[in-house]
Design a protein around this motif. Structure first.
Motif, PDB file in Angstrom:
ATOM      1  N   PHE A 207      44.508  37.296  26.584  1.00 12.94           N
ATOM      2  CA  PHE A 207      45.691  37.486  27.413  1.00 12.94           C
ATOM      3  C   PHE A 207      46.373  36.139  27.641  1.00 12.94           C
ATOM      4  O   PHE A 207      45.715  35.100  27.711  1.00 12.94           O
ATOM      5  CB  PHE A 207      45.304  38.109  28.755  1.00 12.94           C
ATOM      6  N   ASP A 208      47.697  36.165  27.755  1.00  8.68           N
ATOM      7  CA  ASP A 208      48.434  34.906  27.910  1.00  8.68           C
ATOM      8  C   ASP A 208      48.460  34.404  29.349  1.00  8.68           C
ATOM      9  O   ASP A 208      48.929  33.301  29.617  1.00  8.68           O
ATOM     10  CB  ASP A 208      49.860  35.033  27.358  1.00  8.68           C
ATOM     11  N   ARG A 209      47.949  35.238  30.284  1.00  8.01           N
ATOM     12  CA  ARG A 209      47.834  34.793  31.679  1.00  8.01           C
ATOM     13  C   ARG A 209      46.809  35.668  32.384  1.00  8.01           C
ATOM     14  O   ARG A 209      46.499  36.764  31.904  1.00  8.01           O
ATOM     15  CB  ARG A 209      49.185  34.823  32.388  1.00  8.01           C
ATOM     16  N   PRO A 210      46.282  35.219  33.527  1.00 11.31           N
ATOM     17  CA  PRO A 210      45.267  36.020  34.230  1.00 11.31           C
ATOM     18  C   PRO A 210      45.867  37.321  34.761  1.00 11.31           C
ATOM     19  O   PRO A 210      47.081  37.428  34.970  1.00 11.31           O
ATOM     20  CB  PRO A 210      44.818  35.113  35.384  1.00 11.31           C
ATOM     21  N   SER A 211      44.993  38.283  35.016  1.00 11.19           N
ATOM     22  CA  SER A 211      45.437  39.541  35.606  1.00 11.19           C
ATOM     23  C   SER A 211      45.738  39.343  37.082  1.00 11.19           C
ATOM     24  O   SER A 211      44.984  38.673  37.788  1.00 11.19           O
ATOM     25  CB  SER A 211      44.349  40.606  35.460  1.00 11.19           C
ATOM     26  N   PRO A 212      46.840  39.918  37.565  1.00 11.24           N
ATOM     27  CA  PRO A 212      47.058  39.907  39.015  1.00 11.24           C
ATOM     28  C   PRO A 212      45.989  40.760  39.698  1.00 11.24           C
ATOM     29  O   PRO A 212      45.294  41.542  39.049  1.00 11.24           O
ATOM     30  CB  PRO A 212      48.440  40.560  39.175  1.00 11.24           C
ATOM     31  N   THR A 213      45.861  40.616  40.995  1.00 11.02           N
ATOM     32  CA  THR A 213      44.989  41.514  41.755  1.00 11.02           C
ATOM     33  C   THR A 213      45.858  42.615  42.348  1.00 11.02           C
ATOM     34  O   THR A 213      46.985  42.364  42.788  1.00 11.02           O
ATOM     35  CB  THR A 213      44.247  40.760  42.874  1.00 11.02           C
ATOM     36  N   TYR A 214      45.319  43.821  42.335  1.00  8.53           N
ATOM     37  CA  TYR A 214      46.065  44.972  42.831  1.00  8.53           C
ATOM     38  C   TYR A 214      45.352  45.567  44.030  1.00  8.53           C
ATOM     39  O   TYR A 214      44.125  45.549  44.111  1.00  8.53           O
ATOM     40  CB  TYR A 214      46.198  46.023  41.725  1.00  8.53           C
ATOM     41  N   ASP A 215      46.140  46.119  44.944  1.00  8.45           N
ATOM     42  CA  ASP A 215      45.588  46.772  46.127  1.00  8.45           C
ATOM     43  C   ASP A 215      45.212  48.200  45.759  1.00  8.45           C
ATOM     44  O   ASP A 215      46.049  48.976  45.285  1.00  8.45           O
ATOM     45  CB  ASP A 215      46.637  46.765  47.242  1.00  8.45           C
ATOM     46  N   LYS A 216      43.957  48.545  45.973  1.00 12.44           N
ATOM     47  CA  LYS A 216      43.484  49.891  45.622  1.00 12.44           C
ATOM     48  C   LYS A 216      44.281  50.982  46.329  1.00 12.44           C
ATOM     49  O   LYS A 216      44.417  52.095  45.807  1.00 12.44           O
ATOM     50  CB  LYS A 216      41.997  50.032  45.962  1.00 12.44           C
ATOM     51  N   LYS A 217      44.824  50.660  47.485  1.00 11.10           N
ATOM     52  CA  LYS A 217      45.569  51.660  48.254  1.00 11.10           C
ATOM     53  C   LYS A 217      46.871  52.057  47.569  1.00 11.10           C
ATOM     54  O   LYS A 217      47.451  53.099  47.888  1.00 11.10           O
ATOM     55  CB  LYS A 217      45.871  51.132  49.663  1.00 11.10           C
ATOM     56  N   ASP A 218      47.343  51.221  46.646  1.00 12.88           N
ATOM     57  CA  ASP A 218      48.612  51.511  45.968  1.00 12.88           C
ATOM     58  C   ASP A 218      48.463  52.536  44.846  1.00 12.88           C
ATOM     59  O   ASP A 218      49.457  53.084  44.366  1.00 12.88           O
ATOM     60  CB  ASP A 218      49.219  50.221  45.403  1.00 12.88           C
ATOM     61  N   PHE A 219      47.239  52.765  44.389  1.00 12.92           N
ATOM     62  CA  PHE A 219      47.004  53.680  43.269  1.00 12.92           C
ATOM     63  C   PHE A 219      46.908  55.128  43.749  1.00 12.92           C
ATOM     64  O   PHE A 219      46.388  55.395  44.836  1.00 12.92           O
ATOM     65  CB  PHE A 219      45.699  53.318  42.545  1.00 12.92           C
TER      66      PHE A 219
END
Length: 282
Positions: A207-219
């Motif tokens: 990957f060309d950059r790290p993965s962002p962190t996501y809030d589980k509540k948004d899914f």
């Protein structure tokens, strides 16, 4: 859904605003049965001495020629947890495979007939595709107990065109529930654009950059019955969790990109020697 797969204005509006759309009973019981029986045959014929473990977590370390060549083959990928410390499978190969990919839609008559059917083409036409090709296909098992997590991602990261045109078509061949590892997505997340790319360079893929962190509540969970189609915008953030149940969650998916007015990125992991035939030309 209208005749031959065309989407209604309400369905298109939901897809454009949310980034995904569920169409129930898209695949009929006979089509589901044909694909599942054909996969049973392919597994029976498969020699598991050519093992490749599939992971979206650390694909960099696990990439090999088998992975690259799968773009034009029917290749088999094992679950990470399928092998014991002695290197042998802990259970039969039929319960150890993560997925089969990535050219079922081209090389196998059963999957080719379904993938290029009038109802698939009609739906792609109503999404605005002009000269679409299927760039990859996967049969995903999500095995009971060991079916691995697929981390949050966007399909355009892996299958990039300029401008981006990827759409994922994901069919549940068995009921997909929260307990057996259904899809989850962040509604509307496609509107924020592409976060990162999965690049193939001289040293492999990364990957060309790290993965962002996501809030589980948004899914939100996308629980669907067998036969349902889930349409996924190429920039939609989606994932699935481990299958911790005693039931499998078989699915078949294809990814489509346009070839009219856009260009396949040479830095993608898939590098086809021959361009795939378009499903139709508008």
């Amino acid at each position: 859904m209208g005749s031959k797969g065309y989407l209604s204005s309400d369905q298109l509006e939901f897809f454009n605003s949310q980034g995904y759309l569920v169409i129930e009973s898209f695949a009929c019981p006979q089509e589901i049965d044909a694909m599942m029986k054909r996969m049973d045959q392919l597994l029976d014929e498969f020699d598991c001495s050519t093992a490749s473990i599939f992971s979206t977590k650390n694909q960099q370390q696990l990439t090999d020629d088998y992975f690259y060549e799968s773009a034009g083959n029917v290749s088999f990928f094992f679950e990470e947890k399928a092998f014991g410390e002695d290197g042998n499978l802990k259970q039969p190969k039929q319960l150890s495979i993560n997925k089969v990919g990535h050219a079922l839609h081209e090389l196998d008559p059963v999957f080719k007939a379904f993938s290029s059917s009038d109802k698939v083409c009609g739906m792609l036409s109503s999404l605005g595709y002009r000269r679409p090709i299927i760039i990859q296909s996967m049969y995903i098992f999500k095995q009971p107990g060991i079916g691995g997590e697929v981390v949050p991602h966007q399909d355009n990261s892996f299958l990039y065109t300029e401008p981006p045109t990827c759409t994922g078509l994901w069919w549940a061949l068995e009921d997909a529930t929260i307990t057996n590892g259904c899809l989850w997505a962040i509604p509307g997340s496609h509107k924020n654009g592409l976060v990162r790319r999965f690049i193939r360079g001289e040293g492999g893929v990364s990957f060309d950059r790290p993965s962002p962190t996501y809030d589980k509540k948004d899914f939100v969970a996308i629980e669907v019955k067998a036969g349902s189609l889930v349409l996924l915008h190429g920039d939609l953030i989606h994932q699935s969790f481990e299958n911790q149940s005693s039931k499998s969650r078989h699915a078949y998916s294809i990814h489509v990109v346009d070839t009219d007015g856009c260009k396949w990125a040479q830095s993608n992991w898939i590098r086809r020697k021959v361009e795939p035939e378009p499903l139709f030309v508008a």
